[in-house]
Write an enzyme that holds these catalytic residues in place. Structure first.
Site, PDB file in Angstrom:
ATOM      1  N   ASP A 169       0.852  -1.186   0.000  1.00 42.85           N
ATOM      2  CA  ASP A 169       0.000   0.000   0.000  1.00 42.85           C
ATOM      3  C   ASP A 169       0.894   1.244   0.000  1.00 42.85           C
ATOM      4  O   ASP A 169       1.728   1.409   0.893  1.00 42.85           O
ATOM      5  CB  ASP A 169      -0.866  -0.051   1.275  1.00 42.85           C
ATOM      6  CG  ASP A 169      -1.872   1.076   1.357  1.00 42.85           C
ATOM      7  OD1 ASP A 169      -1.946   1.883   0.413  1.00 42.85           O
ATOM      8  OD2 ASP A 169      -2.573   1.159   2.384  1.00 42.85           O
ATOM      9  N   ASP A 224      -3.396   2.507  -5.731  1.00 43.83           N
ATOM     10  CA  ASP A 224      -2.172   2.516  -4.919  1.00 43.83           C
ATOM     11  C   ASP A 224      -2.020   1.281  -4.033  1.00 43.83           C
ATOM     12  O   ASP A 224      -1.297   1.305  -3.056  1.00 43.83           O
ATOM     13  CB  ASP A 224      -2.129   3.781  -4.051  1.00 43.83           C
ATOM     14  CG  ASP A 224      -3.159   3.755  -2.936  1.00 43.83           C
ATOM     15  OD1 ASP A 224      -4.260   3.222  -3.163  1.00 43.83           O
ATOM     16  OD2 ASP A 224      -2.865   4.242  -1.839  1.00 43.83           O
ATOM     17  N   GLU A 225      -2.709   0.208  -4.376  1.00 43.88           N
ATOM     18  CA  GLU A 225      -2.605  -1.014  -3.569  1.00 43.88           C
ATOM     19  C   GLU A 225      -2.559  -2.232  -4.472  1.00 43.88           C
ATOM     20  O   GLU A 225      -3.280  -2.288  -5.472  1.00 43.88           O
ATOM     21  CB  GLU A 225      -3.870  -1.193  -2.719  1.00 43.88           C
ATOM     22  CG  GLU A 225      -4.012  -0.296  -1.531  1.00 43.88           C
ATOM     23  CD  GLU A 225      -5.407  -0.465  -0.936  1.00 43.88           C
ATOM     24  OE1 GLU A 225      -5.651  -1.498  -0.286  1.00 43.88           O
ATOM     25  OE2 GLU A 225      -6.246   0.422  -1.154  1.00 43.88           O
TER      26      GLU A 225
HETATM   27 MG   LIG Z   1      -2.436   4.004   0.258  1.00 45.74          MG
END
Ligand SMILES: [Mg+2]
Length: 416
Positions: free
Chosen positions: A10, A113-114
């Site tokens: 993350d 974003d993961e």
């Molecule tokens: Mg994040």
């Protein structure tokens, strides 16, 4: 029993970190937003904007993701706020995913974003999975310029919960043997899939921690929360199915989804996210030389309720604008005004055959758009994603028009 090794990676304050990386890449003297009280936010009118991401020092002022900028300014009058630039974030997201692919063939992008990496059986190659996660964390930092948290466990749920422990720039483990020590003391609302109202209801039943939920009577929870109850009771006990989300996997077919770390409550903001999703989907369709005829949109609300709608187009297409227009219609039809936490756009029935039922006017229009899209893809490939971006990403006007603005013009606009 053979055990899996899963990483959940993350990016820390993704939009703010990526904005900093980008600013520094074009001007080495630019202030690193991560080192000052700063936030990414804003919309058509700044006073209606909300905080999309914040720096650690902005957090120290009590500023929270999702809160109105007006409040944030009140807490910290010197707060530096930058408007989001989604085309930059998509580019950094691509670099992030590409780097992960260099470490394992099995990467599942969960949101911008993961991502999850399946590291099962990699010990012979990489050694201890926790030490290797630390190497990966450092490599992302040194090669790409931003930090990540990595959660390590034997399933996706536990890995995801682990990556959410203290931030930034950390590796955490949450193996089944550590559930009692690390997961159970946490407040019940920090469990994945437990939204605000579910947490309130659980608390009214006297269930305040994940451990209390884990030890509660399964039948009572199931009776009170139905199917959702089954899921969260299992989650509290570390039991999770293979897939975390009902969203179509982004890399199967042509789709993409985005988890938003705050509640989106207005259609304008939601449609901006939809456009950034349609951009990446459209580009992949054109890259593969195919045309699609089915578009669907999925909305996950803050209580993890799913709604989706799909439609079949009269013609096949590879045009971003048409996919986006369709996605907006589907969104309007599907959205029940509940705060949104995740959006997905997917397309299917891809074929190499192009068929059209446009009237003459439309045919001309879409033919031109198709050529324009291809031209833009070529420029992106040659000069990078920043060379051409959409007008609405520049000035937040949801025109959906493609701006042929080049870098210089963009900087000029940004400075204004
Ligand atoms: Mg994040």
């Amino acid at each position: 029993m053979s055990s899996s090794t899963i990483y959940h990676i993350d990016v820390n304050s993704a939009f703010l970190s990526w904005q900093s990386c980008y600013d520094i890449s074009i001007d080495a003297n630019a202030v690193d937003l991560r080192t000052i009280p700063a936030a990414i936010g804003g919309s058509q009118e700044m006073r209606h904007g909300i905080v999309l991401a914040k720096s650690t020092s902005a957090k120290a002022y009590g500023i929270q993701t999702g809160e109105p900028l007006v409040n944030a300014y009140r807490k910290c009058p010197s707060l530096v706020v930058k408007q989001p630039d989604f085309s930059v974030y998509v580019e950094y997201s691509n670099r992030f995913i590409k780097l992960l692919h260099e470490h394992t063939p099995i990467v599942e992008q969960y949101s911008i974003d993961e991502a999850y990496c399946d590291m099962t059986g990699m010990e012979l190659l990489h050694g201890n999975p926790v030490q290797y996660a630390n190497r990966l964390r450092k490599e992302i930092k040194s090669h790409l310029g931003f930090t990540v948290n990595i959660g390590v466990s034997s399933n996706k749920l536990l890995a995801k919960m682990a990556s959410d422990f203290t931030k930034p720039d950390k590796v955490h483990t949450l193996f089944p043997s550590e559930i009692e020590e690390k997961l159970w003391p946490l407040p019940v609302e920090s469990l994945f899939y437990v939204g605000k109202s579910t947490a309130a209801k659980l608390k009214s039943l006297g269930i305040k921690t994940i451990g209390a939920l884990a030890h509660s009577d399964y039948n009572v929870i199931k009776k009170t929360f139905k199917k959702h109850g089954e899921v969260i009771w299992n989650y509290a006990n570390g039991i999770a199915p293979d897939t975390l989300s009902d969203m179509p996997a982004p890399n199967k077919g042509y789709g993409n989804s985005l988890t938003i770390h705050f509640d989106v409550t207005d259609a304008d903001t939601a449609k901006k996210f939809l456009l950034s999703l349609c951009e990446t989907v459209g580009e992949r369709i054109r890259l593969d030389g195919v045309y699609i005829s089915v578009v669907s949109v999925t909305i996950v609300d803050s209580e993890f309720g799913h709604r989706s709608k799909q439609t079949t187009l009269d013609s096949t297409t590879n045009v971003t604008e048409l996919i986006y227009q369709t996605a907006c219609h589907l969104f309007d039809a599907a959205w029940n005004k509940k705060p949104i936490r995740q959006l997905g756009v997917s397309t299917s029935h891809a074929s190499e055959q192009k068929y059209e039922q446009y009237n003459l006017f439309d045919m001309d229009k879409y033919e031109k758009l198709s050529k324009l899209n291809n031209a833009i893809d070529n420029i992106h490939t040659k000069y990078g994603k920043d060379s051409i971006i959409r007008a609405c990403f520049l000035d937040n006007n949801m025109s959906g028009k493609t701006s042929l603005s080049v870098e210089k013009q963009r900087k000029k606009i940004k400075k204004q």
